[in-house]
Design an enzyme around this catalytic site. Structure first.
Site, PDB file in Angstrom:
ATOM      1  CE  LYS A   6      -1.263   4.873  -1.580  1.00 57.74           C
ATOM      2  NZ  LYS A   6      -1.981   4.226  -0.419  1.00 57.74           N
ATOM      3  CG  HIS A  48      -7.891   8.358   0.256  1.00 54.65           C
ATOM      4  ND1 HIS A  48      -6.626   8.147  -0.332  1.00 54.65           N
ATOM      5  CD2 HIS A  48      -8.348   7.148   0.041  1.00 54.65           C
ATOM      6  CE1 HIS A  48      -6.427   6.710  -0.582  1.00 54.65           C
ATOM      7  NE2 HIS A  48      -7.589   6.205  -0.464  1.00 54.65           N
ATOM      8  CG  HIS A 108      -2.115   0.827   1.196  1.00 56.17           C
ATOM      9  ND1 HIS A 108      -2.341   1.859   2.155  1.00 56.17           N
ATOM     10  CD2 HIS A 108      -3.133   1.043   0.456  1.00 56.17           C
ATOM     11  CE1 HIS A 108      -3.531   2.422   1.952  1.00 56.17           C
ATOM     12  NE2 HIS A 108      -3.957   1.967   0.841  1.00 56.17           N
ATOM     13  CE  LYS A 147      -3.851   6.712   2.573  1.00 55.35           C
ATOM     14  NZ  LYS A 147      -5.387   6.131   2.630  1.00 55.35           N
ATOM     15  CG  ASP A 207      18.496  12.528 -10.262  1.00 54.80           C
ATOM     16  OD1 ASP A 207      18.711  11.085 -10.754  1.00 54.80           O
ATOM     17  OD2 ASP A 207      18.252  13.463 -10.746  1.00 54.80           O
ATOM     18  CG  ASP A 259       0.804  17.516  22.222  1.00 51.86           C
ATOM     19  OD1 ASP A 259      -0.368  17.252  22.421  1.00 51.86           O
ATOM     20  OD2 ASP A 259       1.732  16.808  23.055  1.00 51.86           O
TER      21      ASP A 259
END
Length: 480
Positions: A225, A398, A223, A400, A230, A405
């Site tokens: 991404k 969507h 899952h 996450k 470079d 704090d």
């Protein structure tokens, strides 16, 4: 009567088949019990296998097997990867961090050998248009290599724009590697990846689902991404390569977060990709850096946390739970799916009961009704303890994101659900920075203006069939 009819009518054949089948079921039950899992899960699997053996056997093959502890990379190759670090990492003992941050850094280091890197910078993208414009510019400027790892790669407008950019760089002599999840990228098809291969791009599916052993792989998904260009520019977040991150798909808006990282922490992204690349059977990537990555002052402290079904510990669960437990002022969470473990739910409840400002933001409409129903089953328990729950109404939320704090935030691929905690290979960047935290908090509060806060009284009196459906779907939370 032919030979086949004679065989199937023979009582000894039926006795042998029944005995063999019973032995298989009992053997699987013994395996489940011997794994010493959570007693509730163990009892659930044993019950299913006894009550509905055929269905239970199929479900166990697909969803029940445990690959925890499998080594994804050899010790020799891991030592080679550590040579990429140069002078970028530092010892936790030398950090001028708060006691709470120092505990978090040490925990992540113990869980997966995650190093802390100071002196980084990050650009935050809260929409696909800006993120892909930046990514395509960076791809066009690549001179040495491009490593991409995505759960979903689709054969649509943005998918082909990215493919064209990668093909152009590959033909210019840049080394291009693409790692994609086989289940997540089913829609792309062979033609799409054949075009990449013909241009000299190495593209590989992660846990390729093939027959007959498809059941041993379909439940474990990469899952993550991640993109590294470079060795000096990195991307990580929640956005896949698909048009919906730009045009919203079936929603008016697809709200997500991705960050562009520069500085020493890019090495951690590079190493994570190298480990996954090696896991798929390729030789270890050890692209040398022409020079140490520049350190920005004061810059942001960063630490990459990775987790998956092969990890010895539930890395994401423990990192999130620790961050919540040390909160002193606020806990802000954005997640498309809210299916917390019992420990995480209790941590949130304890924080709220201790008068810490705990807010959970979920989509009002989801891309999965099953997950929305299951997520909603936890709302009542949140409200009872004083947790503020918000439903985002502008589109599909969507993101996450967790903000704690004033100096800690995390952005990545992990949802706040069982699948991300136990079944998926995930990657999140932990950011220790007041500046980054303030920017993320500003985005959260902006999104909150597009939300409807859940009223405890109204929620308690919602229709009974709705409550029943939510409770029923909650039973499937561990495998959704």
């Amino acid at each position: 009567m032919n030979w086949f009819e004679g065989v199937i009518q023979n009582p000894w054949v039926w006795y042998s088949v029944t005995t063999l089948y019973a032995l298989i079921i009992l053997s699987i039950i013994c395996v489940v019990v011997s794994e010493n899992r959570n007693p509730v899960k163990t009892l659930a699997w044993v019950t299913v296998l006894l009550v509905a053996p055929i269905v239970g056997l199929i479900l166990y093959i697909i969803f029940g097997r445990n690959i925890q502890g499998i080594r994804v990379i050899s010790r020799k190759n891991r030592r080679k990867l550590r040579r990429l670090d140069g002078s970028g990492r530092v010892s936790p003992a030398d950090l001028p961090q708060s006691p709470q941050a120092l505990q978090q850094i040490k925990l992540a280091s113990s869980l997966c050998g995650s190093d802390f890197y100071p002196g980084n910078s990050a650009e935050i993208y809260d929409n696909g248009t800006d993120k892909f414009d930046a990514l395509l510019r960076d791809i066009a400027g690549a001179r040495r290599f491009i490593n991409l790892e995505y759960y979903i790669v689709e054969d649509d407008a943005i998918g082909n724009r990215v493919a064209d950019a990668l093909i152009e760089r590959a033909r210019a002599g840049v080394k291009v590697r693409l790692l994609y999840d086989h289940v997540g990228s089913f829609k792309a098809g062979r033609k799409f990846f054949r075009r990449l291969h013909e241009a000299g791009i190495e593209s590989t599916p992660f846990f390729k689902v093939v027959f007959p052993p498809f059941g041993t792989r379909i439940n474990w998904r990469n899952h993550r991404k991640i993109c590294v260009i470079d060795g000096v520019i990195g991307y990580i977040g929640g956005m896949n390569i698909a048009d919906r991150y730009i045009n919203g798909g079936k929603f008016d808006l697809w709200r997500d977060v991705h960050i562009r990282v520069t500085g020493p922490a890019v090495i951690s992204l590079e190493k994570a990709f190298a480990v996954d690349w090696t896991f798929t059977g390729h030789p270890l990537i050890d692209d040398p850096h022409p020079a140490p990555l520049p350190v920005e002052k004061p810059g942001m402290g960063m630490q990459l946390i990775t987790g998956g079904p092969t990890s010895q510990w539930l890395n994401m669960t423990l990192v999130f739970q620790k961050a919540i437990s040390v909160a002193r002022k606020c806990v802000y969470i954005q997640t498309p799916y809210f299916l917390p473990t019992e420990g995480l739910l209790h941590s949130l409840q304890m924080a709220a009961l201790a008068k810490i400002d705990v807010r959970v933001m979920l989509p009002a409409r989801s891309d999965s009704d099953m997950l929305r129903w299951a997520s909603n089953s936890y709302v009542s328990e949140c409200l009872k303890s004083g947790i503020k729950v918000y439903f985002y109404e502008k589109g599909m939320l969507h993101s996450k994101v967790i903000i704690i704090d004033d100096e800690f935030a995390t952005v990545g691929s992990a949802n706040f659900d069982f699948r991300s905690f136990e079944h998926n290979f995930e990657a999140n960047m932990l950011v220790y920075s007041r500046e980054f935290n303030a920017r993320m908090k500003e985005l959260f509060l902006r999104d909150q203006r597009d939300c409807r806060r859940v009223n405890p009284n109204k929620w308690r009196h919602r229709p009974l069939p709705e409550k029943a459906l939510e409770s029923f779907m909650r039973l499937f939370a561990p495998i959704l």
